[in-house]
Design a protein around this motif. Structure first.
Motif, PDB file in Angstrom:
ATOM      1  N   ASN A 178       0.859  -1.178   0.000  1.00 42.92           N
ATOM      2  CA  ASN A 178       0.000   0.000   0.000  1.00 42.92           C
ATOM      3  C   ASN A 178       0.898   1.231   0.000  1.00 42.92           C
ATOM      4  N   PRO A 179       0.934   1.989  -1.079  1.00 43.71           N
ATOM      5  CA  PRO A 179       1.822   3.154  -1.121  1.00 43.71           C
ATOM      6  C   PRO A 179       1.433   4.191  -0.072  1.00 43.71           C
ATOM      7  N   VAL A 180       2.395   4.661   0.680  1.00 42.30           N
ATOM      8  CA  VAL A 180       2.155   5.705   1.671  1.00 42.30           C
ATOM      9  C   VAL A 180       3.432   6.522   1.810  1.00 42.30           C
ATOM     10  N   ASN A 181       3.282   7.804   2.021  1.00 37.78           N
ATOM     11  CA  ASN A 181       4.431   8.704   2.109  1.00 37.78           C
ATOM     12  C   ASN A 181       4.735   9.086   3.549  1.00 37.78           C
ATOM     13  N   MET A 182       6.024   9.160   3.871  1.00 36.22           N
ATOM     14  CA  MET A 182       6.502   9.853   5.059  1.00 36.22           C
ATOM     15  C   MET A 182       7.216  11.105   4.562  1.00 36.22           C
ATOM     16  N   ILE A 183       6.895  12.262   5.124  1.00 36.35           N
ATOM     17  CA  ILE A 183       7.520  13.505   4.678  1.00 36.35           C
ATOM     18  C   ILE A 183       8.636  13.869   5.650  1.00 36.35           C
ATOM     19  N   VAL A 184       9.824  14.087   5.104  1.00 41.56           N
ATOM     20  CA  VAL A 184      11.009  14.446   5.887  1.00 41.56           C
ATOM     21  C   VAL A 184      11.245  15.945   5.725  1.00 41.56           C
ATOM     22  N   VAL A 185      11.302  16.662   6.850  1.00 31.98           N
ATOM     23  CA  VAL A 185      11.448  18.116   6.830  1.00 31.98           C
ATOM     24  C   VAL A 185      12.717  18.516   7.570  1.00 31.98           C
ATOM     25  N   LYS A 186      13.544  19.341   6.924  1.00 29.34           N
ATOM     26  CA  LYS A 186      14.687  19.933   7.620  1.00 29.34           C
ATOM     27  C   LYS A 186      14.266  21.300   8.137  1.00 29.34           C
ATOM     28  N   LEU A 187      14.254  21.449   9.434  1.00 27.07           N
ATOM     29  CA  LEU A 187      13.812  22.683  10.068  1.00 27.07           C
ATOM     30  C   LEU A 187      14.928  23.731  10.043  1.00 27.07           C
ATOM     31  N   ASN A 188      14.590  24.938  10.412  1.00 28.82           N
ATOM     32  CA  ASN A 188      15.563  26.039  10.338  1.00 28.82           C
ATOM     33  C   ASN A 188      16.811  25.782  11.169  1.00 28.82           C
ATOM     34  N   SER A 189      16.655  25.050  12.277  1.00 29.89           N
ATOM     35  CA  SER A 189      17.789  24.763  13.152  1.00 29.89           C
ATOM     36  C   SER A 189      18.690  23.662  12.605  1.00 29.89           C
ATOM     37  N   GLY A 190      18.216  22.959  11.589  1.00 29.38           N
ATOM     38  CA  GLY A 190      18.928  21.791  11.082  1.00 29.38           C
ATOM     39  C   GLY A 190      18.382  20.487  11.614  1.00 29.38           C
ATOM     40  N   ASP A 191      17.502  20.566  12.625  1.00 31.03           N
ATOM     41  CA  ASP A 191      16.847  19.358  13.139  1.00 31.03           C
ATOM     42  C   ASP A 191      15.875  18.807  12.098  1.00 31.03           C
ATOM     43  N   ILE A 192      15.561  17.529  12.226  1.00 33.64           N
ATOM     44  CA  ILE A 192      14.674  16.849  11.279  1.00 33.64           C
ATOM     45  C   ILE A 192      13.321  16.579  11.926  1.00 33.64           C
ATOM     46  N   MET A 193      12.270  16.814  11.157  1.00 30.12           N
ATOM     47  CA  MET A 193      10.903  16.468  11.554  1.00 30.12           C
ATOM     48  C   MET A 193      10.361  15.442  10.574  1.00 30.12           C
ATOM     49  N   LEU A 194       9.765  14.387  11.105  1.00 30.59           N
ATOM     50  CA  LEU A 194       9.108  13.373  10.283  1.00 30.59           C
ATOM     51  C   LEU A 194       7.598  13.545  10.425  1.00 30.59           C
ATOM     52  N   TYR A 195       6.919  13.659   9.291  1.00 33.09           N
ATOM     53  CA  TYR A 195       5.463  13.792   9.293  1.00 33.09           C
ATOM     54  C   TYR A 195       4.861  12.509   8.744  1.00 33.09           C
ATOM     55  N   SER A 196       3.904  11.946   9.478  1.00 37.08           N
ATOM     56  CA  SER A 196       3.251  10.685   9.126  1.00 37.08           C
ATOM     57  C   SER A 196       4.300   9.587   8.945  1.00 37.08           C
ATOM     58  N   PRO A 197       5.023   9.253  10.012  1.00 36.43           N
ATOM     59  CA  PRO A 197       6.195   8.378   9.874  1.00 36.43           C
ATOM     60  C   PRO A 197       5.850   6.929   9.562  1.00 36.43           C
ATOM     61  N   ILE A 198       6.778   6.307   8.865  1.00 36.77           N
ATOM     62  CA  ILE A 198       6.738   4.874   8.607  1.00 36.77           C
ATOM     63  C   ILE A 198       8.019   4.268   9.174  1.00 36.77           C
ATOM     64  N   GLN A 199       8.097   2.951   9.156  1.00 35.95           N
ATOM     65  CA  GLN A 199       9.289   2.279   9.661  1.00 35.95           C
ATOM     66  C   GLN A 199      10.521   2.730   8.883  1.00 35.95           C
TER      67      GLN A 199
END
Length: 334
Positions: A76-97
């Motif tokens: 089942n295709p599903v996306n996890m969105i990887v975001v690099k924040l202004n500080s350089g930290d990473i945010m994962l939206y709707s995470p998968i394994q």
């Protein structure tokens, strides 16, 4: 993500309840009627896909869950969105394994420390326990409904949620922290089915289970796919979902599955299955419309989601309106 529902009894029961059990003739006829509404190409393909589904179900009945049957059913295709924040930290939206295979984990960890993890929909929690295990020190943002499910999972390692996206005080505190990171969080009030949390970061909207049908596919694709992409051979499950659930006469508005309407209706028994029920006076619909309008006022240049790939900000706003302008019978567009 591997589709395990095809091998489980409860998965079959849910499919039947949602009108997606294609061992039943009435479900097949729904898909056929939906496909016919989109033209000859769809009418021809739906018969092929129904036959494929029946062959797969026979294969599973005979062999059970094996490497061959799992491969045949497909993912089942599903996306996890990887975001690099202004500080350089990473945010994962709707995470998968985050798997070690193919260097994916190394690539992700090489981008920066994963400090923030956002559950965009309370219906997207299946992968969360293994994500928490990998990133135990991250800050987690989710609806309380999502977290209450997760804490029932045996061995779940994080009892306390860092930020409840449905809690106004938590949301205010979160947005004060994340403003310097270029991110703004929105809870979709009234959304008692998905309890969606939309994030606008770097002028990009991130969503899960808000958009089903999109404005940029000519009305004949799905989740932002063009009609030609829609007919890719391995997307047969997506096509069946589109025809059986998102097309008229099966969908009340030709965009959303019927169960999203049922979940908002306090008189419908399905709404009682929500951890939070819709308001008895029906005003949850108005609350949801008001929330979505607040999101659409934002400066959004592009968007993507758990089920949709890249789209422009304009198409995102039009797509939200396409799906949800029935809430109070008025346009949601600014």
């Amino acid at each position: 993500m591997v589709d395990g529902s095809a091998f489980k009894k409860d998965g079959k029961a849910i499919s039947e309840m949602m009108g997606m059990d294609f061992t039943k003739e009435e479900c097949c006829q729904k898909a056929i009627r939906g496909a016919e509404s989109l033209g000859p190409r769809h009418s021809e393909q739906v018969l092929k896909d129904i036959e494929k589904k029946k062959e797969l179900q026979k294969m599973i009945a005979e062999q059970g869950k094996t490497d061959d049957t799992v491969k045949a059913v497909g993912a089942n295709p599903v996306n996890m969105i990887v975001v690099k924040l202004n500080s350089g930290d990473i945010m994962l939206y709707s995470p998968i394994q985050v798997r070690e295979e193919f260097g994916f984990a190394d690539w992700l960890d090489g981008l920066g420390p994963v400090k923030w993890i956002v559950c965009g929909s309370s219906s997207h929690t299946l992968q969360m326990p293994i994500v928490v295990k990998r990133y135990p020190n991250a800050q987690y943002v989710a609806a309380k409904e999502a977290w209450s499910k997760l804490t029932q999972y045996q061995g779940f390692q994080k009892e306390k949620l860092d930020f409840d996206s449905t809690n106004k005080e938590d949301l205010t505190r979160l947005n004060e922290i994340m403003e310097k990171e270029g991110a703004k969080f929105f809870t979709v009030d009234g959304d008692v089915t998905a309890n969606a949390c939309i994030v606008v970061v770097h002028k990009t909207a991130l969503e899960a289970d808000v958009i089903y049908s999109t404005s940029n596919d000519g009305g004949k694709g799905c989740f932002g796919l063009s009609e030609d992409e829609f007919f890719t051979e391995d997307l047969y499950k997506l096509r069946m979902f589109r025809w059986a659930s998102l097309c008229k006469p099966n969908s009340p508005n030709g965009a959303l599955p019927a169960y999203r309407f049922w979940g908002m209706d306090p008189a419908n028994p399905l709404s009682l299955m929500n951890l939070t029920s819709p308001k008895k006076d029906g005003s949850s619909c108005k609350d949801m419309a008001t929330s979505l309008r607040e999101v659409l006022k934002e400066d959004i240049e592009q968007a993507c989601g758990a089920h949709i790939n890249y789209m422009s900000g304009e198409d995102f706003k039009k797509s939200v309106d396409l799906n949800w302008n029935w809430l109070d019978s008025q346009s949601l567009l600014p």
